[in-house]
Design a protein around this motif. Structure first.
Motif, PDB file in Angstrom:
ATOM      1  N   PRO A 349       0.932  -1.259  -0.035  1.00 56.32           N
ATOM      2  CA  PRO A 349       0.091   0.099   0.140  1.00 56.32           C
ATOM      3  C   PRO A 349       0.995   1.360   0.142  1.00 56.32           C
ATOM      4  O   PRO A 349       0.423   2.276  -0.534  1.00 56.32           O
ATOM      5  CB  PRO A 349      -0.947  -0.121   1.321  1.00 56.32           C
ATOM      6  CG  PRO A 349      -0.588  -1.470   1.518  1.00 56.32           C
ATOM      7  CD  PRO A 349       0.709  -2.089   1.184  1.00 56.32           C
ATOM      8  N   ALA A 350       2.010   1.436   0.541  1.00 61.77           N
ATOM      9  CA  ALA A 350       2.863   2.370   0.636  1.00 61.77           C
ATOM     10  C   ALA A 350       3.376   2.798  -0.599  1.00 61.77           C
ATOM     11  O   ALA A 350       3.261   3.953  -0.855  1.00 61.77           O
ATOM     12  CB  ALA A 350       3.921   2.121   1.704  1.00 61.77           C
ATOM     13  N   VAL A 351       3.702   1.715  -1.217  1.00 65.50           N
ATOM     14  CA  VAL A 351       4.501   2.193  -2.646  1.00 65.50           C
ATOM     15  C   VAL A 351       3.272   2.658  -3.611  1.00 65.50           C
ATOM     16  O   VAL A 351       3.570   3.472  -4.412  1.00 65.50           O
ATOM     17  CB  VAL A 351       5.058   0.753  -3.530  1.00 65.50           C
ATOM     18  CG1 VAL A 351       5.767   1.097  -4.736  1.00 65.50           C
ATOM     19  CG2 VAL A 351       6.305   0.240  -2.635  1.00 65.50           C
ATOM     20  N   MET A 352       2.029   1.643  -3.676  1.00 68.47           N
ATOM     21  CA  MET A 352       0.725   2.198  -4.193  1.00 68.47           C
ATOM     22  C   MET A 352       0.492   3.709  -4.028  1.00 68.47           C
ATOM     23  O   MET A 352       0.071   4.279  -4.842  1.00 68.47           O
ATOM     24  CB  MET A 352      -0.286   1.198  -3.882  1.00 68.47           C
ATOM     25  CG  MET A 352      -1.467   1.488  -4.762  1.00 68.47           C
ATOM     26  SD  MET A 352      -1.534   1.301  -6.483  1.00 68.47           S
ATOM     27  CE  MET A 352      -1.350  -0.313  -6.565  1.00 68.47           C
ATOM     28  N   GLN A 353       0.614   3.841  -2.973  1.00 64.40           N
ATOM     29  CA  GLN A 353       0.099   5.405  -2.524  1.00 64.40           C
ATOM     30  C   GLN A 353       1.206   6.424  -3.034  1.00 64.40           C
ATOM     31  O   GLN A 353       0.667   7.705  -3.478  1.00 64.40           O
ATOM     32  CB  GLN A 353       0.183   5.645  -1.066  1.00 64.40           C
ATOM     33  CG  GLN A 353      -0.371   6.841  -0.540  1.00 64.40           C
ATOM     34  CD  GLN A 353      -0.448   7.006   1.103  1.00 64.40           C
ATOM     35  OE1 GLN A 353      -0.509   6.086   1.744  1.00 64.40           O
ATOM     36  NE2 GLN A 353      -1.068   8.321   1.303  1.00 64.40           N
ATOM     37  N   PRO A 357      -2.153   8.402  -7.161  1.00 63.08           N
ATOM     38  CA  PRO A 357      -2.891   9.228  -6.153  1.00 63.08           C
ATOM     39  C   PRO A 357      -4.327   8.645  -5.643  1.00 63.08           C
ATOM     40  O   PRO A 357      -5.074   9.164  -4.924  1.00 63.08           O
ATOM     41  CB  PRO A 357      -3.351  10.621  -7.151  1.00 63.08           C
ATOM     42  CG  PRO A 357      -2.262  10.546  -8.190  1.00 63.08           C
ATOM     43  CD  PRO A 357      -1.867   9.168  -8.264  1.00 63.08           C
ATOM     44  N   ASP A 358      -4.966   7.914  -6.931  1.00 61.74           N
ATOM     45  CA  ASP A 358      -6.167   7.061  -6.594  1.00 61.74           C
ATOM     46  C   ASP A 358      -5.816   5.624  -6.050  1.00 61.74           C
ATOM     47  O   ASP A 358      -6.512   4.870  -6.365  1.00 61.74           O
ATOM     48  CB  ASP A 358      -6.985   6.946  -7.816  1.00 61.74           C
ATOM     49  CG  ASP A 358      -7.207   8.284  -8.648  1.00 61.74           C
ATOM     50  OD1 ASP A 358      -7.410   9.401  -7.970  1.00 61.74           O
ATOM     51  OD2 ASP A 358      -7.204   8.231  -9.824  1.00 61.74           O
ATOM     52  N   PHE A 359      -4.768   5.623  -5.043  1.00 60.81           N
ATOM     53  CA  PHE A 359      -4.507   4.454  -4.653  1.00 60.81           C
ATOM     54  C   PHE A 359      -5.627   3.568  -3.931  1.00 60.81           C
ATOM     55  O   PHE A 359      -5.551   2.319  -3.772  1.00 60.81           O
ATOM     56  CB  PHE A 359      -3.305   4.347  -3.640  1.00 60.81           C
ATOM     57  CG  PHE A 359      -3.521   4.962  -2.578  1.00 60.81           C
ATOM     58  CD1 PHE A 359      -3.717   3.898  -1.175  1.00 60.81           C
ATOM     59  CD2 PHE A 359      -3.730   6.249  -2.084  1.00 60.81           C
ATOM     60  CE1 PHE A 359      -4.025   4.486  -0.062  1.00 60.81           C
ATOM     61  CE2 PHE A 359      -4.051   6.745  -0.980  1.00 60.81           C
ATOM     62  CZ  PHE A 359      -4.151   5.903   0.054  1.00 60.81           C
ATOM     63  N   ALA A 360      -6.480   4.216  -3.388  1.00 62.76           N
ATOM     64  CA  ALA A 360      -7.648   3.622  -2.664  1.00 62.76           C
ATOM     65  C   ALA A 360      -8.518   3.031  -3.564  1.00 62.76           C
ATOM     66  O   ALA A 360      -9.264   1.846  -2.994  1.00 62.76           O
ATOM     67  CB  ALA A 360      -8.431   4.812  -1.802  1.00 62.76           C
ATOM     68  N   ALA A 361      -8.583   2.908  -4.693  1.00 65.22           N
ATOM     69  CA  ALA A 361      -9.465   2.361  -5.554  1.00 65.22           C
ATOM     70  C   ALA A 361      -8.950   0.920  -5.971  1.00 65.22           C
ATOM     71  O   ALA A 361      -9.489  -0.084  -6.301  1.00 65.22           O
ATOM     72  CB  ALA A 361      -9.713   3.007  -6.887  1.00 65.22           C
ATOM     73  N   ILE A 376      -6.296  -3.205 -10.321  1.00 65.93           N
ATOM     74  CA  ILE A 376      -6.353  -1.703 -10.281  1.00 65.93           C
ATOM     75  C   ILE A 376      -7.429  -1.223 -11.268  1.00 65.93           C
ATOM     76  O   ILE A 376      -7.066  -1.375 -12.597  1.00 65.93           O
ATOM     77  CB  ILE A 376      -4.901  -1.142 -10.451  1.00 65.93           C
ATOM     78  CG1 ILE A 376      -3.934  -1.885  -9.645  1.00 65.93           C
ATOM     79  CG2 ILE A 376      -4.911   0.630 -10.433  1.00 65.93           C
ATOM     80  CD1 ILE A 376      -2.573  -1.349  -9.902  1.00 65.93           C
ATOM     81  N   PRO A 377      -8.633  -0.615 -11.158  1.00 60.57           N
ATOM     82  CA  PRO A 377      -9.398  -0.416 -11.947  1.00 60.57           C
ATOM     83  C   PRO A 377      -8.977   0.843 -12.650  1.00 60.57           C
ATOM     84  O   PRO A 377      -8.507   1.957 -11.956  1.00 60.57           O
ATOM     85  CB  PRO A 377     -10.721  -0.090 -11.326  1.00 60.57           C
ATOM     86  CG  PRO A 377     -10.301   0.141  -9.974  1.00 60.57           C
ATOM     87  CD  PRO A 377      -9.024  -0.420  -9.548  1.00 60.57           C
TER      88      PRO A 377
END
Length: 457
Positions: A349-353, A357-361, A376-377
């Motif tokens: 999650p840290a790298v994704m964030q 910017p839309d990492f929560a999706a 990742i949609p």
């Protein structure tokens, strides 16, 4: 009754949660689902072996005995009627009954009973009855309250449930403003025009400070230290307790008069009911969570990837696992391997964030022992490759400390893309997953610690 009657109706009603029963003009049951059996406290076997009748199971309906005469009476009703009922198991209940005579050869002599069990809502309605009557409210307001409660009950997000609860309270009693605090974030959902009012801002700070210093376990009201002209502000807090989080509905009033207009009793009763719902949602969430990494588990991911593919024009699937993970376990023991997996649970999650910017999706899950998956949609394949390469490099440069020993490891990744050319079906999603899995093994065969791409046809 013949066995084919039971099998005929079980195909349609076994999976229904509401009680359903099929019986003849003597009251003997030809079919009932598990919900009906649980409600009446009578086993299906006793029903089907003619050890008892439906009339014996329902002691009374609207305080009158339930018999064949009343069955014919109910068949004359149109629509659904709300009736009180009593069974051997339920001493007092409230339900929406519907009984009709079947016109389905060769079952035309059977009666079909369905029951929407409203027992959960009954206490809520009864509690409000005196209050509503004292205000000369009509009976339909109680029905409206039940409908609102059912609407809230069906929501699937804790924050939405709190929001719906507050919106209902706002419509029930008008007052100055309301605020919501979830995970240290406070936002106004009513009375937005007062956001910049210095006095109102001071009240918010006071509430925030109070919640930070105190554990609020029950509904409570405080007189604010902040003055509003010649009087003071007041605020009420309704707590919502989750397994690992706290939420509070916060209501702010600009006078004692407005505070007195607020329905404190409804706040208490609804919040208690909603707390039960929220905690049930928490249990559901735990069933979808991997206990070690705190990521989603394989059960959740399999459902989510179908949901994403059915709703998205583009989606990216990334699969990866730890290179030579068996060697990590053999060298450092399973606790050392667990330390690596927990590290990945935080690092992904840290790298994704960092890159998105839309990492929560994105949905990140542990789908096997050392295997992980990310969907990742609404992103192109270039983004998936960028993230995968950034993540691979980050892991290569990282160290996991375990018992003062530095563990170094790498990961191999495979990517596959969902594009507009794909027509959604469960089979198509399986092919997408297989393509990403094949790409992962291409990375393994090519030397590990790398990213490969292979798209489904």
């Amino acid at each position: 009754m013949e066995d084919n009657v039971f099998s005929f109706f079980s195909e349609y009603y076994d999976s229904i949660q509401d009680p359903v029963c099929i019986f003849d003009n003597e009251g003997f049951v030809a079919y009932c689902n598990e919900a009906f059996s649980a409600l009446t406290g009578t086993s299906q076997i006793r029903f089907l072996n003619k050890k008892t009748t439906v009339f014996n199971s329902f002691i009374s309906i609207d305080e009158k005995a339930f018999d064949l005469t009343r069955t014919e009476e109910f068949c004359g009703f149109t629509g659904v009627s709300i009736l009180k009922f009593e069974t051997k198991k339920v001493l007092r209940g409230l339900g929406q009954f519907a009984i009709r005579k079947l016109a389905l050869p060769p079952h035309e002599n059977l009666f079909h009973l369905t029951l929407k069990d409203l027992t959960v809502e009954e206490d809520l309605v009864k509690t409000f009855r005196f209050e509503l009557a004292s205000r000369n409210k009509k009976i339909d307001e109680m029905n409206q309250l039940v409908e609102i409660f059912q609407k809230i009950r069906l929501l699937d997000e804790p924050s939405l449930i709190v929001n719906e609860f507050m919106n209902y309270q706002l419509s029930f009693s008008q007052f100055y403003a309301a605020a919501k605090r979830v995970n240290q974030t406070m936002s106004i959902i009513h009375g937005e025009e007062h956001n910049s009012d210095p006095a109102f801002v001071e009240v918010l700070k006071e509430v925030e400070s109070y919640l930070s210093a105190n554990v609020v376990s029950k509904y409570q009201t405080q007189k604010s230290s902040v003055k509003n002209g010649d009087s003071h502000y007041y605020w009420s807090v309704v707590p919502f307790k989750l397994a690992n989080d706290n939420m509070h509905a916060i209501f702010i009033f600009d006078s004692l008069e407005q505070l007195n207009k607020f329905s404190h009793q409804s706040a208490i009763i609804l919040s208690e009911q909603l707390n039960l719902i929220l905690n049930n949602l928490t249990l559901k969430e735990l069933s979808y969570t991997d206990g070690l990494t705190k990521l989603k588990n394989n059960l959740y991911f399999r459902k989510k990837i179908e949901e994403v593919c059915s709703a998205s024009q583009n989606a990216q699937l990334i699969l990866f696992d730890v290179d030579f993970f068996k060697k990590v376990n053999d060298t450092y023991g399973h606790p050392g391997g667990d330390a690596v997996l927990m590290f990945l649970g935080e690092k992904i999650p840290a790298v994704m964030q960092k890159v998105n910017p839309d990492f929560a999706a994105a949905t990140i899950a542990r789908v096997g022992g050392e295997e992980f998956a990310i969907v990742i949609p609404d992103k192109e394949q270039d983004f998936a490759q960028m993230f995968a390469e950034a993540f691979r490099a980050e892991i290569e440069a990282s160290t996991v400390m375990f018992n003062e020993i530095a563990i170094k490891f790498t990961v191999s990744l495979g990517i596959s893309s969902w594009t507009p050319k794909h027509s959604f079906s469960p089979e198509a999603v399986k092919l997408l997953y297989k393509a990403a899995d094949d790409a992962l093994y291409n990375s393994k065969r090519s030397g590990r610690n790398r990213v490969s791409v292979l798209n489904a046809a």
